[in-house]
Write a protein that holds these residues in place. Structure first.
Motif, PDB file in Angstrom:
ATOM      1  N   PHE A  46       0.832  -1.198   0.000  1.00  0.00           N
ATOM      2  CA  PHE A  46       0.000   0.000   0.000  1.00  0.00           C
ATOM      3  C   PHE A  46       0.872   1.255   0.000  1.00  0.00           C
ATOM      4  O   PHE A  46       0.569   2.232  -0.684  1.00  0.00           O
ATOM      5  N   ALA A  47       1.985   1.200   0.759  1.00  0.00           N
ATOM      6  CA  ALA A  47       2.880   2.363   0.817  1.00  0.00           C
ATOM      7  C   ALA A  47       3.495   2.613  -0.558  1.00  0.00           C
ATOM      8  O   ALA A  47       3.600   3.764  -1.010  1.00  0.00           O
ATOM      9  N   ALA A  48       3.873   1.531  -1.263  1.00  0.00           N
ATOM     10  CA  ALA A  48       4.461   1.678  -2.601  1.00  0.00           C
ATOM     11  C   ALA A  48       3.424   2.250  -3.571  1.00  0.00           C
ATOM     12  O   ALA A  48       3.741   3.115  -4.394  1.00  0.00           O
ATOM     13  N   MET A  49       2.183   1.777  -3.485  1.00  0.00           N
ATOM     14  CA  MET A  49       1.115   2.271  -4.366  1.00  0.00           C
ATOM     15  C   MET A  49       0.868   3.763  -4.127  1.00  0.00           C
ATOM     16  O   MET A  49       0.671   4.532  -5.052  1.00  0.00           O
ATOM     17  N   ARG A  50       0.886   4.154  -2.841  1.00  0.00           N
ATOM     18  CA  ARG A  50       0.667   5.562  -2.492  1.00  0.00           C
ATOM     19  C   ARG A  50       1.801   6.417  -3.093  1.00  0.00           C
ATOM     20  O   ARG A  50       1.567   7.459  -3.679  1.00  0.00           O
ATOM     21  N   GLY A  51       3.054   5.923  -2.957  1.00  0.00           N
ATOM     22  CA  GLY A  51       4.209   6.636  -3.501  1.00  0.00           C
ATOM     23  C   GLY A  51       4.099   6.792  -5.009  1.00  0.00           C
ATOM     24  O   GLY A  51       4.395   7.850  -5.568  1.00  0.00           O
ATOM     25  N   LEU A  52       3.611   5.726  -5.671  1.00  0.00           N
ATOM     26  CA  LEU A  52       3.456   5.742  -7.129  1.00  0.00           C
ATOM     27  C   LEU A  52       2.420   6.786  -7.547  1.00  0.00           C
ATOM     28  O   LEU A  52       2.645   7.550  -8.489  1.00  0.00           O
ATOM     29  N   ARG A  53       1.302   6.819  -6.818  1.00  0.00           N
ATOM     30  CA  ARG A  53       0.239   7.789  -7.153  1.00  0.00           C
ATOM     31  C   ARG A  53       0.749   9.222  -7.000  1.00  0.00           C
ATOM     32  O   ARG A  53       0.498  10.083  -7.837  1.00  0.00           O
ATOM     33  N   ILE A  54       1.511   9.461  -5.921  1.00  0.00           N
ATOM     34  CA  ILE A  54       2.048  10.813  -5.674  1.00  0.00           C
ATOM     35  C   ILE A  54       3.021  11.180  -6.793  1.00  0.00           C
ATOM     36  O   ILE A  54       2.959  12.266  -7.361  1.00  0.00           O
ATOM     37  N   ALA A  55       3.902  10.212  -7.152  1.00  0.00           N
ATOM     38  CA  ALA A  55       4.891  10.468  -8.202  1.00  0.00           C
ATOM     39  C   ALA A  55       4.200  10.742  -9.533  1.00  0.00           C
ATOM     40  O   ALA A  55       4.593  11.657 -10.270  1.00  0.00           O
ATOM     41  N   GLN A  56       3.149   9.959  -9.840  1.00  0.00           N
ATOM     42  CA  GLN A  56       2.425  10.171 -11.111  1.00  0.00           C
ATOM     43  C   GLN A  56       1.771  11.551 -11.127  1.00  0.00           C
ATOM     44  O   GLN A  56       1.773  12.229 -12.146  1.00  0.00           O
ATOM     45  N   GLY A  57       1.222  11.942  -9.971  1.00  0.00           N
ATOM     46  CA  GLY A  57       0.580  13.259  -9.862  1.00  0.00           C
ATOM     47  C   GLY A  57       1.592  14.367 -10.088  1.00  0.00           C
ATOM     48  O   GLY A  57       1.343  15.317 -10.824  1.00  0.00           O
ATOM     49  N   GLU A  58       2.800  14.193  -9.501  1.00  0.00           N
ATOM     50  CA  GLU A  58       3.847  15.216  -9.664  1.00  0.00           C
ATOM     51  C   GLU A  58       4.311  15.275 -11.113  1.00  0.00           C
ATOM     52  O   GLU A  58       4.508  16.350 -11.680  1.00  0.00           O
ATOM     53  N   GLU A  59       4.433  14.082 -11.742  1.00  0.00           N
ATOM     54  CA  GLU A  59       4.872  14.020 -13.139  1.00  0.00           C
ATOM     55  C   GLU A  59       3.853  14.727 -14.035  1.00  0.00           C
ATOM     56  O   GLU A  59       4.206  15.510 -14.912  1.00  0.00           O
ATOM     57  N   ARG A  60       2.548  14.445 -13.786  1.00  0.00           N
ATOM     58  CA  ARG A  60       1.486  15.057 -14.588  1.00  0.00           C
ATOM     59  C   ARG A  60       1.507  16.585 -14.431  1.00  0.00           C
ATOM     60  O   ARG A  60       1.417  17.315 -15.397  1.00  0.00           O
ATOM     61  N   ARG A  61       1.650  17.012 -13.164  1.00  0.00           N
ATOM     62  CA  ARG A  61       1.683  18.461 -12.925  1.00  0.00           C
ATOM     63  C   ARG A  61       2.883  19.093 -13.624  1.00  0.00           C
ATOM     64  O   ARG A  61       2.813  20.172 -14.178  1.00  0.00           O
ATOM     65  N   GLY A  62       4.025  18.349 -13.641  1.00  0.00           N
ATOM     66  CA  GLY A  62       5.238  18.824 -14.297  1.00  0.00           C
ATOM     67  C   GLY A  62       5.022  18.984 -15.795  1.00  0.00           C
ATOM     68  O   GLY A  62       5.400  19.996 -16.388  1.00  0.00           O
ATOM     69  N   GLU A  63       4.358  17.954 -16.421  1.00  0.00           N
ATOM     70  CA  GLU A  63       4.096  18.008 -17.873  1.00  0.00           C
ATOM     71  C   GLU A  63       3.175  19.173 -18.203  1.00  0.00           C
ATOM     72  O   GLU A  63       3.389  19.896 -19.165  1.00  0.00           O
ATOM     73  N   GLU A  64       2.137  19.339 -17.375  1.00  0.00           N
ATOM     74  CA  GLU A  64       1.194  20.439 -17.614  1.00  0.00           C
ATOM     75  C   GLU A  64       1.916  21.777 -17.507  1.00  0.00           C
ATOM     76  O   GLU A  64       1.724  22.673 -18.325  1.00  0.00           O
ATOM     77  N   GLY A  65       2.798  21.870 -16.522  1.00  0.00           N
ATOM     78  CA  GLY A  65       3.548  23.103 -16.326  1.00  0.00           C
ATOM     79  C   GLY A  65       4.442  23.391 -17.525  1.00  0.00           C
ATOM     80  O   GLY A  65       4.527  24.514 -18.008  1.00  0.00           O
ATOM     81  N   PHE A  66       5.092  22.303 -18.073  1.00  0.00           N
ATOM     82  CA  PHE A  66       5.999  22.466 -19.205  1.00  0.00           C
ATOM     83  C   PHE A  66       5.225  22.893 -20.455  1.00  0.00           C
ATOM     84  O   PHE A  66       5.587  23.846 -21.134  1.00  0.00           O
ATOM     85  N   SER A  67       4.089  22.163 -20.732  1.00  0.00           N
ATOM     86  CA  SER A  67       3.335  22.492 -21.964  1.00  0.00           C
ATOM     87  C   SER A  67       2.688  23.882 -21.855  1.00  0.00           C
ATOM     88  O   SER A  67       2.456  24.522 -22.872  1.00  0.00           O
ATOM     89  N   GLY A  68       2.463  24.313 -20.633  1.00  0.00           N
ATOM     90  CA  GLY A  68       1.844  25.618 -20.471  1.00  0.00           C
ATOM     91  C   GLY A  68       2.863  26.755 -20.474  1.00  0.00           C
ATOM     92  O   GLY A  68       2.504  27.919 -20.384  1.00  0.00           O
ATOM     93  N   SER A  69       4.166  26.404 -20.630  1.00  0.00           N
ATOM     94  CA  SER A  69       5.188  27.458 -20.565  1.00  0.00           C
ATOM     95  C   SER A  69       5.323  28.179 -21.907  1.00  0.00           C
ATOM     96  O   SER A  69       4.758  27.763 -22.921  1.00  0.00           O
ATOM     97  N   SER A  70       6.107  29.227 -21.936  1.00  0.00           N
ATOM     98  CA  SER A  70       6.244  30.035 -23.161  1.00  0.00           C
ATOM     99  C   SER A  70       7.274  29.452 -24.129  1.00  0.00           C
ATOM    100  O   SER A  70       7.498  30.005 -25.180  1.00  0.00           O
ATOM    101  N   TYR A  71       7.926  28.288 -23.812  1.00  0.00           N
ATOM    102  CA  TYR A  71       8.917  27.716 -24.719  1.00  0.00           C
ATOM    103  C   TYR A  71       8.287  27.008 -25.896  1.00  0.00           C
ATOM    104  O   TYR A  71       7.261  26.443 -25.825  1.00  0.00           O
TER     105      TYR A  71
END
Ligand code: GSH
Length: 133
Positions: A108-133
């Motif tokens: 369960f701890a590993a699954m929780r870590g995976l969900r958090i990491a996926q959420g951070e990755e998704r937020r990172g991608e959204e942040g990158f695509s939303g940038s001015s580059y």
């Protein structure tokens, strides 16, 4: 057993809540499912599980029982007319406890870590695509 005598405080996606629900279904026990909302805790939950304030909680009559595996053990002992769930042999029971603890602590701890990491990755991608580059 009347449905109102047995209540489960829970939320449907929680794997911890699945344990007592599956156990009650195996024993053919009717129960009322009281859905908790994530992010807030009902007064009944706070009263029933004042130590951890977590779901699931089984309420049998007026008695609250907390912690998913303790609830499964309780269900297995109380409703003996249905098929037994947990092994009666001491060695088999020790093995069952070992794997239940392993799933709780590691899986369960590993699954929780995976969900958090996926959420951070998704937020990172959204942040990158939303940038001015
Ligand atoms: N060891 C507990 C774990 C229960 C648990 O972590 N429940 C979560 C839902 S999946 C919860 O209530 N979280 C709310 C919180 O931590 O405040 C059990 O087996 O019942």
């Amino acid at each position: 057993m009347a449905k109102n005598d047995v209540k489960v405080l829970g939320a449907w996606p929680s794997p911890f809540v699945m344990r007592p629900r599956i156990a009650l279904n195996i024993k053919s026990v009717n129960y009322e499912f009281l859905e908790e909302t994530f992010g807030s805790k009902s007064e009944l939950l706070l009263q029933s599980n004042p130590v951890h304030k977590k779901i699931p909680v089984l309420i049998h009559g007026d008695k609250p029982i907390c912690e998913s595996m303790i609830i499964v053990e309780y269900i297995d002992k109380v409703w003996t007319s249905g098929p037994s769930i947990l092994p009666s042999d001491p060695y088999d029971r020790a093995i069952q406890r070992f794997w239940a603890a392993y799933v709780d602590e590691k899986w369960f701890a590993a699954m929780r870590g995976l969900r958090i990491a996926q959420g951070e990755e998704r937020r990172g991608e959204e942040g990158f695509s939303g940038s001015s580059y």
